[in-house]
Design a protein around this motif. Structure first.
Motif, mmCIF file in Angstrom:
data_model
loop_
_atom_site.group_PDB
_atom_site.id
_atom_site.type_symbol
_atom_site.label_atom_id
_atom_site.label_comp_id
_atom_site.label_asym_id
_atom_site.label_seq_id
_atom_site.Cartn_x
_atom_site.Cartn_y
_atom_site.Cartn_z
ATOM 1 N N SER B 132 45.097 -73.315 42.234
ATOM 2 C CA SER B 132 46.254 -74.071 42.731
ATOM 3 C C SER B 132 46.080 -75.556 42.500
ATOM 4 O O SER B 132 47.052 -76.270 42.246
ATOM 5 N N ALA B 133 44.832 -76.029 42.614
ATOM 6 C CA ALA B 133 44.600 -77.453 42.389
ATOM 7 C C ALA B 133 45.002 -77.834 40.972
ATOM 8 O O ALA B 133 45.587 -78.896 40.750
ATOM 9 N N CYS B 134 44.701 -76.935 40.027
ATOM 10 C CA CYS B 134 45.033 -77.251 38.642
ATOM 11 C C CYS B 134 46.524 -77.130 38.380
ATOM 12 O O CYS B 134 47.050 -77.757 37.461
ATOM 13 N N ASP B 136 48.629 -78.290 40.589
ATOM 14 C CA ASP B 136 49.049 -79.632 41.001
ATOM 15 C C ASP B 136 48.701 -80.675 39.951
ATOM 16 O O ASP B 136 49.482 -81.583 39.673
ATOM 17 N N LYS B 139 51.168 -80.478 37.215
ATOM 18 C CA LYS B 139 52.442 -81.134 37.546
ATOM 19 C C LYS B 139 52.325 -82.646 37.364
ATOM 20 O O LYS B 139 53.204 -83.290 36.797
ATOM 21 N N LEU B 140 51.198 -83.195 37.842
ATOM 22 C CA LEU B 140 50.985 -84.636 37.712
ATOM 23 C C LEU B 140 50.920 -85.031 36.238
ATOM 24 O O LEU B 140 51.481 -86.039 35.813
ATOM 25 N N ALA B 260 40.798 -83.823 40.812
ATOM 26 C CA ALA B 260 41.117 -82.988 41.968
ATOM 27 C C ALA B 260 39.940 -83.042 42.915
ATOM 28 O O ALA B 260 38.804 -82.808 42.509
ATOM 29 N N GLU B 294 42.785 -81.501 46.889
ATOM 30 C CA GLU B 294 43.809 -82.550 46.843
ATOM 31 C C GLU B 294 43.738 -83.345 45.547
ATOM 32 O O GLU B 294 42.665 -83.642 45.050
ATOM 33 N N VAL B 295 44.911 -83.673 45.025
ATOM 34 C CA VAL B 295 44.961 -84.477 43.806
ATOM 35 C C VAL B 295 44.749 -85.944 44.167
ATOM 36 O O VAL B 295 45.390 -86.477 45.061
#
Lengths: 326, 311
Positions: B132-134, B136, B139-140, B260, B294-295
């Motif tokens: 999931s972190a990846c 995010d 998306k960034l 991340a 968290e990003v």
């Protein structure tokens, strides 16, 4: 006719690495128009500089029919020592003292550490008759452990512009790393071709018994050779650390394999006594060009490993065929 | 040789019998996949420190990314009477039998960071969600590049499942934008030096890239150095993963675009805390507790420090 072929065969055999390199370069420049550029040439030279350094030491060791598996770990420890001393010095809290190190001081200390570990390798191998494979395998683990202890498992980064210059600076239009390599190769050529030590190295690898009978100080020569290998690993450690501006605790893992590959592709026999410094340099360039070319062509990382393996195999097979007939 | 082996086995058995002796502090084994990477060193040391703070003795075992060696560590930990195992698995599937082995011996296992593919073998699993972190990060990445451009991906060790978790998470987002083109994908083994060298070569073939996605921070730092040397550092956006010291500093200096942040400190302390409560009789642990990743980028960098949030 027969004698004419026989006369030229050694020459062909000697230049087979060069022929292989030319073939490889021609093929790559046909496949990618980015390959044959000055900038890419310097990229490759910079990238192989560390491997050339440690492979020169490896060549001397292999010429005596030995092997040094500890080069990668010694490289990591020396680099970490240089970085740690430069950044933190040696605090001596008991006396409220602090020993700082100049740039030159850290480099000397790192070279000293590498040499001592090499000397230890040579001592264990000659004094206790430990097979080089085993003795240096032990050092591979020992030096890696010492690196972890020294760095506590974390990278040491931010070493300043002066130290950076070694890894990323240029002198007279050529990267400093390449200058270091040239100096080391020149020194190795002098040792091998002009000194008694060079003759002794070949003699020991050719026939240790005969060398002993003719009064060559075998143990001393071996100790010197392993010490040189340690010293050159330390040079490599300083180069890697400076290039990254950071000493990584896991630097140099499996470098011994790249180095042995360079030596073997360069035509040096693993049973000792036969091989050249320039062959190893060519071997390292071939590996460097191959690494660079496969990435330029965006070959899948899985296939890269397979291809590199076959290149090593092929070069040894060709070498074997040549020596058998010669 | 035989008598010696016997003596060693006997002494192991004897210590094993002493396990329930209340006079000695309980012993916690910390088995981690590798100590060759600062992130795991930090995880292991934090777990060890927390265990000590709670009054237990602890020891760190290094599996060197080898399931087989990991199995030996479990055997040794069981035989020498450890009371709990804080465990960072080498492989989701390959590590399951090891955990079952400890469970059968009555020793609770608390997984940290990486999961094992079993619902009931471990007492609890405190996991960091790379996938999931990846998503995010993806998306960034898409928004930073304004949905178009060419980019490079640097993979970690290609035989490591974390490499693919991260890569797949990233691609699950980025691949939806056809104008974002991956021009090269190469392995750099989570290694800073290799990443720099690979990046130097890639830049020869593709001098006009807009972004680089790296499977960890060490590779991001290496890629950044290659870009700096080639004079492209400002233009190309580089993203890493981990939240390591160097990367946090680099984002602060406006160099790397993002990383991340996983929370190894929180994970390790929660796992040690679970072990403590287990000893005190608690049994109802959450089987899987995901710890959000968290990003971290320029706009929130001031809240973070290496491997965690500022306190």
């Amino acid at each position: 006719m027969q004698t004419a072929i026989a006369k030229y065969r050694p020459m062909i055999a000697r230049s087979q690495s060069l022929i292989a390199l030319v073939v490889l370069c021609v093929a790559l420049s046909l496949l990618s128009d980015k390959f044959l550029t000055v900038q890419n040439g310097f990229n490759v030279l910079r990238q192989i500089s560390v491997n050339v350094c440690i492979s020169i030491g490896m060549t001397l060791v292999v010429l005596t029919a030995g092997i040094d598996l500890s080069v990668g770990s010694v490289l990591a420890l020396s680099g970490a020592v240089a970085a740690g001393l430069l950044k933190n010095g040696i605090p001596w809290p008991a006396h409220d003292l602090f020993i700082g190190f100049t740039l030159l001081g850290t480099i000397v200390a790192a070279l000293f550490v590498g040499s001592i570990l090499g000397l230890f390798n040579g001592w264990v191998i000659t004094r206790f008759k430990v097979p080089p494979f085993v003795g240096t395998l032990a050092m591979l683990t020992i030096a890696r452990g010492l690196t972890m202890l020294w760095t506590k498992g974390y990278p040491i980064s931010g070493l300043g512009p002066k130290f950076d210059f070694i890894g990323s600076g240029w002198l007279l239009g050529i990267p400093v790393l390449v200058w270091i390599c040239v100096l080391i190769v020149a020194a190795a050529l002098v040792i091998v071709k002009k000194t008694a030590l060079g003759r002794h190295i070949y003699a020991i690898g050719g026939n240790e018994q005969a060398a002993r009978l003719s009064g060559i100080p075998i143990n001393r020569v071996k100790i010197i050779v392993y010490t040189i290998a340690g010293l050159l690993s330390a040079v490599g450690g300083i180069m890697v650390t400076s290039r990254l501006d950071s000493a990584q605790p896991n630097a140099g893992i499996s470098y011994e394999l790249d180095s042995i590959a360079a030596v073997v592709i360069g035509g040096t026999s693993l049973s000792g006594g036969r091989g050249t410094i320039m062959g190893t340099v060519l071997g390292a360039i071939i590996i460097g060009v191959l690494n660079n070319g496969l990435v330029l062509l965006n070959v899948s990382p899985f296939w890269q490993q397979v291809i590199k393996g076959f290149v090593i195999l092929l070069s040894v097979i060709v070498d074997k065929m040549n020596t058998k007939e010669a | 040789m035989k008598p010696l082996t016997f003596a060693i086995l006997t002494s192991l058995l004897l210590t094993g019998c002493g396990r329930h002796d209340q006079q000695h502090p309980k012993k916690i084994a910390i088995i981690v996949s590798t100590l060759n990477n600062p992130w795991f060193v930090f995880l292991a040391q934090t777990a060890a420190k927390k265990a000590t703070d709670l009054g237990y003795s602890s020891r760190i075992f290094d599996s060197q990314n080898n399931t087989d060696l990991e199995s030996d560590h479990f055997d040794n930990a069981i035989a020498s009477g450890y009371d709990a195992i804080l465990f960072n698995p080498t492989d989701a599937q390959g590590s399951v039998t090891n955990v079952k082995k400890a469970k059968d011996a009555g020793i609770p296992v608390f997984c940290m960071d990486r999961e094992i593919n079993s619902k009931d073998a471990a007492t609890s699993q405190i996991l960091s969600d790379s996938y999931s972190a990846c998503i995010d990060l993806g998306k960034l990445f898409v928004s930073t590049l304004h949905k178009k451009g060419s980019y490079v991906e640097l993979l970690g060790i290609v035989s490591d499942n974390n490499t693919w978790n991260r890569s797949n998470g990233f691609h699950s987002v980025v691949d939806n934008y056809p104008q974002l083109k991956m021009v090269a994908r190469q392995a750099a083994d989570f290694d800073r030096n290799k990443a720099m060298e690979v990046m130097e070569s890639i830049l020869q073939a593709h001098p006009d890239i807009d972004g680089v996605f790296c499977g960890n921070d060490a590779m991001a730092m290496g890629a950044w150095q290659a870009l700096t040397a080639a004079g492209k550092a400002g233009h190309v956006k580089v993203i890493g993963f981990d939240g390591a010291d160097d990367a946090i500093r680099s984002i602060k200096e406006g160099k790397l675009t993002a990383t991340a942040m996983q929370f190894p400190k929180r994970i390790a302390e929660l796992a040690a805390g679970d072990a403590d409560e287990y000893f005190k009789g608690r049994r109802d642990f959450a089987k899987k507790l995901p710890i959000p990743v968290e990003v971290v980028s320029a706009h929130n960098i001031d809240n973070y420090t290496a491997y965690g949030k500022k306190e």
